[in-house]
Every structure is written in structure tokens, then in C-alpha cells.
Write a protein that holds these residues in place. Sequence first.
Motif, PDB file in Angstrom:
ATOM      1  N   ARG A  25       0.883  -1.082   0.157  1.00 54.62           N
ATOM      2  CA  ARG A  25      -0.021   0.200   0.100  1.00 54.62           C
ATOM      3  C   ARG A  25       0.892   1.277   0.021  1.00 54.62           C
ATOM      4  O   ARG A  25       1.318   1.786   0.960  1.00 54.62           O
ATOM      5  N   TRP A  27       2.152   5.033  -2.480  1.00 55.99           N
ATOM      6  CA  TRP A  27       1.907   5.732  -3.718  1.00 55.99           C
ATOM      7  C   TRP A  27       3.107   5.440  -4.826  1.00 55.99           C
ATOM      8  O   TRP A  27       2.455   5.417  -5.924  1.00 55.99           O
ATOM      9  N   ARG A  29       4.263   2.482  -5.493  1.00 53.61           N
ATOM     10  CA  ARG A  29       3.905   1.416  -6.300  1.00 53.61           C
ATOM     11  C   ARG A  29       2.614   1.519  -7.223  1.00 53.61           C
ATOM     12  O   ARG A  29       2.586   1.004  -8.445  1.00 53.61           O
ATOM     13  N   ALA A  30       1.646   2.548  -6.826  1.00 57.85           N
ATOM     14  CA  ALA A  30       0.535   2.764  -7.588  1.00 57.85           C
ATOM     15  C   ALA A  30       0.845   3.721  -8.993  1.00 57.85           C
ATOM     16  O   ALA A  30       0.734   3.125  -9.914  1.00 57.85           O
ATOM     17  N   ASP A  33       2.924   1.215 -11.267  1.00 59.14           N
ATOM     18  CA  ASP A  33       2.233   0.454 -12.070  1.00 59.14           C
ATOM     19  C   ASP A  33       1.504   1.266 -13.260  1.00 59.14           C
ATOM     20  O   ASP A  33       1.760   0.684 -14.205  1.00 59.14           O
ATOM     21  N   SER A 132      -2.401  -1.789 -14.639  1.00 53.96           N
ATOM     22  CA  SER A 132      -3.196  -0.752 -15.697  1.00 53.96           C
ATOM     23  C   SER A 132      -2.944  -1.132 -17.023  1.00 53.96           C
ATOM     24  O   SER A 132      -3.526  -0.632 -17.706  1.00 53.96           O
ATOM     25  N   LEU A 277      -7.162   6.574  -7.716  1.00 59.52           N
ATOM     26  CA  LEU A 277      -5.630   6.532  -7.111  1.00 59.52           C
ATOM     27  C   LEU A 277      -5.701   5.935  -5.785  1.00 59.52           C
ATOM     28  O   LEU A 277      -4.697   5.348  -5.538  1.00 59.52           O
ATOM     29  N   MET A 280      -6.521   2.395  -6.325  1.00 60.97           N
ATOM     30  CA  MET A 280      -5.354   1.900  -6.620  1.00 60.97           C
ATOM     31  C   MET A 280      -4.226   1.610  -5.620  1.00 60.97           C
ATOM     32  O   MET A 280      -3.574   0.514  -5.536  1.00 60.97           O
ATOM     33  N   ARG A 281      -3.996   2.477  -4.839  1.00 62.47           N
ATOM     34  CA  ARG A 281      -2.918   2.492  -3.779  1.00 62.47           C
ATOM     35  C   ARG A 281      -3.230   1.564  -2.817  1.00 62.47           C
ATOM     36  O   ARG A 281      -2.306   0.773  -2.378  1.00 62.47           O
ATOM     37  N   ASN A 282      -4.424   1.539  -2.223  1.00 63.25           N
ATOM     38  CA  ASN A 282      -4.744   0.476  -1.108  1.00 63.25           C
ATOM     39  C   ASN A 282      -5.245  -0.903  -1.654  1.00 63.25           C
ATOM     40  O   ASN A 282      -4.880  -1.959  -0.728  1.00 63.25           O
ATOM     41  N   ARG A 284      -4.516  -2.490  -5.126  1.00 61.28           N
ATOM     42  CA  ARG A 284      -4.084  -2.906  -6.358  1.00 61.28           C
ATOM     43  C   ARG A 284      -3.705  -4.153  -6.147  1.00 61.28           C
ATOM     44  O   ARG A 284      -3.575  -5.350  -6.879  1.00 61.28           O
TER      45      ARG A 284
END
Length: 291
Positions: A25, A27, A29-30, A33, A132, A277, A280-282, A284
Amino acid sequence: MAVTVTAEGGPAEQARPLPDVPGPRSWTRAFDDLSQGWRQRSLWGYLGWQDIKQRYRRSVLGPLWISISMAVIATAMGILYGALFNEDIKTFLPYVATGLLIWNFIQGCILEGSEVFIANEGLIRFLPAPLSLHVYRLVWRQVLFFAHNVIVWVILMIIFPHPLGWMSLMALPAFAVLVLNGGWITILSGILATRFRDIPPIVASLTQLVFFMTPIVWSYDRLQENPAVAERARIAELNPVLHFIEILREPMLGDAITWRHWIVVGVITVVGWAVALVCMRNYRARVAYWV
């Protein structure tokens, strides 16, 4: 290199701190991606095109059926609702066709977006690719569908000429905004639907309802011109899809640009991407387990 002396008198290396690896979790890595998926655009671009070819494999006309289907539906609905609402076919048929053209793109991102990760279960589990990539692939496929359907709009502009001018070039940034919103819609609905499998049928039902609530086969301006329902007609602006339709339909038909539609769309774009986002952060990293 710093050393220490052990109890036996021999040298020993000093322990070095481990590198700071971002957790699942984060940002970092989000955004990684999203950036890695974009760098693989040659892959998802090819896959998106193959999706269309596979759908019309062994067909004589191939992807041309996309435009034919669009033309038949737009013509039938334009003539039918034009007669019901006593509209001039020369203006109403292009109005309906352009609205359907834009709606098909939005509907595709919503409906297919809610199943984007479920449909790619095998790839997500066994292929080490950014999440993504599947989002870009779906949005790109919808762009190709839109490009095929634009042929219908071109033909209608030849048959029923409209006063297109320099402001019609606003259709380009308007479509870019639609594509940008298609990204966050796909991410958000895809992750939620992967976790809660009841969401895709709910989304499908709500999408049908939104179609009739959006001025696609009926004219919002005509309702505003009617004093009896003008005040109630403004309730339609609570429908966010209306604003997305109008920012692109107005320049495509040569109508004056209504900037309040752009303001609403801008706010929705910022808020939508912010929520996507965060999602996506939490979540993914959990999609591979949920599928």
C-alpha cells in the motif's frame, strides 16, 4: 567499510541497513504501475486491436460491422424519436447519432470496465504485468470503436451539413478528456467489481437507466424552451453524463460551446482520478487474490 571485532578476536562486517522497500500500500507502487503500463503501450495497443479482430473473425465485412450497427441504430432511433417529438430530421438525426457515438464510448468504459480484471483473470494470476496494462487495453479498444463509428458522423455531416468552424476543433480536447475519464472509471469500477461480484449486474441495470435520463434521443434545449417544464428540465443537469456528452457533441455539431459543462467535467475528472488513485494504492495488490 566499517568492521567490528568478534568475541574470538576476528574481524566481522558491520550490519548494513536493508534498503527501504515500499509496501504493497504505497503511492510509489501505484504510480509505478501506471507508468510501467504506459511504457508497454506497444503490447496493449496490439492486444486491443486483436480484441476487435477476434470479435469479427471470419466475417466478410469484419470491423466494418461496428459502423454498420451504429448507423442502423442511430437512423432508426433518430427517425422514431424525431417523429414522436416532432423534430426536424435534418438536425435531429445528426443530434441523435452524435449522442449515441459518445454514449457508446462512455457505456463501454463503464460496462466493460467493471469486468476488466475479472475477464483477464488468467493473465493477472500468471503474467507478471502491471495492473494498468488491462486498463489501457480496454480504453484503447473503446477508442478504436469510437474511431470506427466516427464514419457515421462524417457521412451525416455530408448529407446534412452543419456550420462547422474553428470551434469544432474543441472536439479534440473534449475527446481527450473523455479518454482520461475512461481511465479512472475503469480502474475504480474494475477494482470494486472484482471484490464485490454483485456490482457488474448492478452497473448494467443503472447504465440502462442513465441512457434514458441523458439527452441522447431527446433534446435538453427543447425542454428548456418549453415554459411549462423549463424549471424541471434543469434537474437533468444533475446527471453527470449529460455534461460529458455535451462537451463533445456541441463542437461536433457546430453549436456554441457551453463552458459550464467543461467546468463540471473538470471537477469530476479531478475528483474521479483522486478516488481511483486512492483505490489503486490500497487495493491494487489484492486484485490478484480477488479474481
